[in-house]
Design an enzyme around this catalytic site. Sequence first.
Site, mmCIF file in Angstrom:
data_model
loop_
_atom_site.group_PDB
_atom_site.id
_atom_site.type_symbol
_atom_site.label_atom_id
_atom_site.label_comp_id
_atom_site.label_asym_id
_atom_site.label_seq_id
_atom_site.Cartn_x
_atom_site.Cartn_y
_atom_site.Cartn_z
ATOM 1 N N ASP A 190 -19.222 -3.120 17.154
ATOM 2 C CA ASP A 190 -19.530 -2.531 15.880
ATOM 3 C C ASP A 190 -18.697 -1.222 15.921
ATOM 4 O O ASP A 190 -17.765 -0.910 16.809
ATOM 5 C CB ASP A 190 -20.905 -2.467 15.305
ATOM 6 C CG ASP A 190 -20.987 -2.657 13.867
ATOM 7 O OD1 ASP A 190 -20.375 -1.685 13.155
ATOM 8 O OD2 ASP A 190 -21.721 -3.459 13.401
ATOM 9 N N HIS B 206 -15.181 -1.677 15.895
ATOM 10 C CA HIS B 206 -14.963 -1.571 14.338
ATOM 11 C C HIS B 206 -14.321 -0.376 14.117
ATOM 12 O O HIS B 206 -13.982 0.286 13.062
ATOM 13 C CB HIS B 206 -15.952 -1.824 13.513
ATOM 14 C CG HIS B 206 -16.534 -2.997 13.673
ATOM 15 N ND1 HIS B 206 -17.485 -3.620 12.617
ATOM 16 C CD2 HIS B 206 -16.074 -4.249 14.426
ATOM 17 C CE1 HIS B 206 -17.818 -5.021 13.115
ATOM 18 N NE2 HIS B 206 -16.884 -5.539 14.085
#
Length: 254
Positions: free
Chosen positions: A73, A96
Site C-alpha cells: 500500500d 502505492h
Amino acid sequence: MQAFFVLKCKDVQLSDLKFVNSPRKHLSLYDTVGAQVSRLTIKAPEDSPNTDGIHIQNSQNVTVFKSTIGTGDDCISIGTGTSNINISHILCGPGHGISIGSLGEDDSEAKVERIHIFNCRLSNTTNGVRIKTWQGGSGYAKDISFINIFFDFVEKPIVINQYYCDDNDNCSNKTSSVQITDVYYNNVKGSSSEETAIILDCSETTSCNGIVMENINIKSAKDGDGETTKASCFNAEVIIKGDVKPRLPCSSDS
C-alpha cells in the site's frame, strides 16, 4: 492489527527500527505533537493489502527521513488533521507511493496543511506523489510541496484524484469536495511506466487552485522505443515555471 501504534504522545523519537510483514499498517501516528522518525526499514509483499508503511493523522510537527519502505500500500500516507509534516530522503517501492489522503470519506471535513516532501526516490510503485480525496467531503488541503523527487518506472508519477473510491464502494457523484490549493512541484524527474505521467483530476464544482509546476521532466520508461508521456487535467489551474515535460493542457506560463 498494526505493528506499532503511537497515540496521544508528545516529542516522540523513533529510529533504527525494522518492521516486516505487518498484517495492516506498520507504523501509525495519531493525535501526536512533535515526532522525529528516522532510519526505518519497512517491508511487506507488494500484493499485501492495507499494509501502509507509515500513516500520520491528527498530528503536527512530524519529521520522517532516511527510511526505506516497500509494501503493498502507501509507503507513507497522510490523513486529516495534519500540519507541519516534513518527509525527506525516503526510498519507496514497491507500493502505492507517497499519498496525502484519502480525505473527505463519508462526507467528513479535512484539514491538511504545510506538508513538505522532498529528496525522495520512488521505484516500481503504482503511484508516485499523490493527493486523493473522496467526493462529498469538505475542508482543505493546502500549502503542499514536492521537491527533488525522482521516479523510476512509476505507473502514475504525479496524481491529484478528487474522485477516489474504494473498489468495494458504490460511489455516487456529489457536489461538495475538499478544496486543494497551493501545491508546488519542483525538480520532479524520472520515468513513467504508463503513457499518462501527470493526472490532475479535480472536482467538478471546486477547481484545484495555485498548482505550480517548475522543472518537471518525466519520460517514458519505454523511451528507447520512441514513446513519449502525456499529461491530463480537469478543472485545475496550473502555473508553469521553467521547462515542464509532459506539457499540461490546462497550464499557463508565469
